[in-house]
Design a protein around this motif. Structure first.
Motif, PDB file in Angstrom:
ATOM      1  N   PRO A 100      -1.473  51.720  36.225  1.00  0.00           N
ATOM      2  CA  PRO A 100      -1.489  52.617  35.058  1.00  0.00           C
ATOM      3  C   PRO A 100      -1.283  51.819  33.771  1.00  0.00           C
ATOM      4  N   ASP A 102      -0.044  51.065  30.058  1.00  0.00           N
ATOM      5  CA  ASP A 102       1.135  51.463  29.283  1.00  0.00           C
ATOM      6  C   ASP A 102       0.732  51.636  27.818  1.00  0.00           C
ATOM      7  N   GLU A 120      -2.604  69.700  34.396  1.00  0.00           N
ATOM      8  CA  GLU A 120      -1.973  69.183  35.620  1.00  0.00           C
ATOM      9  C   GLU A 120      -2.022  70.214  36.744  1.00  0.00           C
ATOM     10  N   GLU A 132      -0.834  61.325  42.953  1.00  0.00           N
ATOM     11  CA  GLU A 132      -0.016  60.669  41.941  1.00  0.00           C
ATOM     12  C   GLU A 132      -0.814  60.567  40.646  1.00  0.00           C
ATOM     13  N   MET A 133      -0.252  61.056  39.593  1.00  0.00           N
ATOM     14  CA  MET A 133      -0.992  61.084  38.323  1.00  0.00           C
ATOM     15  C   MET A 133      -0.008  61.067  37.150  1.00  0.00           C
ATOM     16  N   SER A 134      -0.538  60.759  35.997  1.00  0.00           N
ATOM     17  CA  SER A 134       0.225  60.853  34.740  1.00  0.00           C
ATOM     18  C   SER A 134      -0.707  61.375  33.645  1.00  0.00           C
ATOM     19  N   HIS A 136      -0.805  62.219  29.386  1.00  0.00           N
ATOM     20  CA  HIS A 136      -0.146  62.040  28.090  1.00  0.00           C
ATOM     21  C   HIS A 136      -1.168  62.186  26.972  1.00  0.00           C
ATOM     22  N   THR A 176      -5.556  60.736  31.185  1.00  0.00           N
ATOM     23  CA  THR A 176      -5.162  61.115  32.548  1.00  0.00           C
ATOM     24  C   THR A 176      -5.408  59.922  33.465  1.00  0.00           C
ATOM     25  N   GLN A 177      -4.387  59.491  34.182  1.00  0.00           N
ATOM     26  CA  GLN A 177      -4.496  58.366  35.111  1.00  0.00           C
ATOM     27  C   GLN A 177      -4.088  58.855  36.500  1.00  0.00           C
ATOM     28  N   TRP A 185      -6.610  52.942  40.183  1.00  0.00           N
ATOM     29  CA  TRP A 185      -6.216  54.074  39.328  1.00  0.00           C
ATOM     30  C   TRP A 185      -7.420  54.462  38.472  1.00  0.00           C
ATOM     31  N   TYR A 187      -8.988  56.117  35.399  1.00  0.00           N
ATOM     32  CA  TYR A 187      -8.544  56.365  34.015  1.00  0.00           C
ATOM     33  C   TYR A 187      -9.555  57.290  33.350  1.00  0.00           C
TER      34      TYR A 187
END
Length: 481
Positions: A100, A102, A120, A132-134, A136, A176-177, A185, A187
């Protein structure tokens, strides 16, 4: 009244027109503020619904893209992504990274948090809850796109600018990752569609503000003309009442305007007739009294002269002298206060200089009047003359000081006499009242001066000075324009 309310009350206009315009403006502002608040609340609620709908659609597209990339063999994935970037025009910028990236995340707001939660939720429904994701929001200047941390401006414009810039606004980018297997991952970076790209609450539109301003201006203009039209009879009534209080001849008022104003004008006309009739009857009554009393007093004096007892004759003569003094004093009081003059601008500076001229060594004058005073010239001359004569008679010297303003003309007359006992300050205005040791005149000067001041809407007040002497203050309010 509480002290904290007085400054606010001073801001309220005093005139009827000013107060009506002030209250109208206040009502318009409150009504427009309330309606704008309701309208803006409904607008923001509908915008939030549209934003969440767009977020769900974006989440669906992301889930479809992730599912498509997952379905490709591992070796084909980079090649497909390169072809998509070269073709341009994709909704997302997509890349594969081994970790991921930064980046500095933008602070969350209620709208951003709602979008992130909605996207989400859709992704987890489509891709699985354990993925698994993030997610922001990142500013365009802080956006990183590959493992090497490249910025947006370092890439060819066809690769990413179509999907990630909306110049000159530069709205936040949703990054979104998602782990799609092993160390890969996926992106995805995208903007929200218009008109939600900025994610900011929209305020009142310029058209709405102009509508409020124009509506308020037209309403104030209409109310101002209406109140001005309706207040003209009240201004005529106020002017007629003041002229009548000064003893001028007043023509009957036209009974025009609204029903309430017409009723007031009708009542004023009726009062004017009664007062005029009363004044005529009073004048006739005092004339009759003057004529009727002179004859018996003269007859009594002749009979007293025929008395042989000199002691008795002296007693009767003193009683007749006192009776004649009372009659003359009463008639003089009526004569001095019942002065029929037209109201005209009076130069009070010139009047005071004329009164002080015969007593150059005994009278001093300080200050000047700002403007002529509308009143009765002879009545004002007699009023001020009585005050000056009283100061010279009982205090030997008179010091005159003018304090003039737009609200009132104030004249202070200070003498150098013994003053007046505090308990008798209110009695000196009574007819024939004289302090012990003062036997001159009728004792009517201050009373006549106060009556003449009252006829102009003013007042005469007394105060003993600390350094000795008496201060007589004449206050004459100036009429409002």
């Amino acid at each position: 009244m509480p002290e904290r309310l007085r400054p606010a009350l001073r801001l309220v206009p005093r005139s009827l027109l000013g107060r009506m315009l002030f209250l109208t403006l206040l009502v318009v502002l409150v009504a427009q503020a309330l309606s704008s608040f309701i309208w803006l609340s409904q607008l923001r609620a509908s915008q939030l619904d549209g934003l969440l709908t767009s977020a769900r659609s974006l989440g669906q597209s992301m889930a479809a893209s992730v599912s498509y990339i997952r379905s490709l063999p591992l070796g084909y994935r980079p090649m497909v992504l390169d072809q998509l970037r070269s073709m341009g025009g994709t909704r997302f910028f997509v890349s594969l990274n081994d970790k991921p990236l930064d980046m500095r995340v933008l602070p969350e707001t209620p709208r951003k948090r709602a979008v992130l939660e909605e996207v989400e939720q859709v992704l987890r429904e489509r891709l699985g809850k354990d993925v698994e994701m993030s997610l922001h929001f990142v500013g365009p200047d802080d956006l990183r796109l590959f493992n090497g941390g490249l910025k947006l401006d370092e890439l060819p414009r066809s690769w990413a600018h179509y999907a990630l810039t909306l110049e000159p606004l530069n709205p936040p980018v949703l990054v979104t990752q998602i782990r799609i297997g092993g160390d890969e991952w996926l992106y995805l970076a995208s903007l929200l569609p218009e008109p939600y790209a900025g994610l900011e609450d929209q305020g009142l539109a310029d058209q709405q503000l102009w509508f409020i301003l124009i509506t308020g201006a037209f309403l104030l203009l209409f109310i101002g003309l209406l109140v001005h039209w309706q207040s003209r009879p009240l201004k005529r009534l106020a002017r007629a009442a003041r002229e009548m209080s000064l003893g001028a001849e007043v023509e009957p008022l036209p009974e025009a305007g609204g029903s309430e104003v017409a009723d007031v004008s009708r009542a004023f006309n009726s009062m004017r007739e009664r007062i005029s009739r009363y004044l005529n009857e009073r004048s006739q009554l005092f004339s009759a009294i003057s004529h009727d009393l002179r004859t018996p007093i003269t007859r009594l004096r002749l009979r007293v002269e025929l008395l042989e007892d000199e002691a008795l004759q002296a007693k009767f003569s003193r009683d007749l002298d006192e009776l004649e003094l009372l009659v003359k004093g009463a008639l003089q009081c009526v004569k001095d206060t019942d002065i029929h003059e037209n109201i005209e601008p009076v130069d009070l500076d010139h009047l005071l200089q004329v009164l002080a001229e015969p007593y150059r060594d005994k009278v001093t004058l300080e200050g000047r009047a700002l403007a002529p005073y509308p009143g009765k010239p002879l009545a004002l001359r007699r009023c001020i003359g009585n005050l000056v004569d009283n100061a010279l008679k009982y205090g030997e010297r008179a010091h005159l000081r003018i304090e003039d303003s737009a609200e009132a003309f104030v004249l202070h007359v200070d003498d150098e006499g013994p003053g007046v006992p505090e308990q008798k300050l209110g009695q000196v205005f009574e007819p024939h009242f004289r302090l012990a040791g003062h036997k001159q005149g009728y004792g009517l000067g201050l009373g006549i001066a106060r009556n003449l001041a009252h006829s102009h809407g003013g007042e005469v007040s007394l105060r003993n000075l600390h350094a000795g002497g008496l201060r007589v203050t004449l206050t004459l309010p100036r009429p409002a324009d």
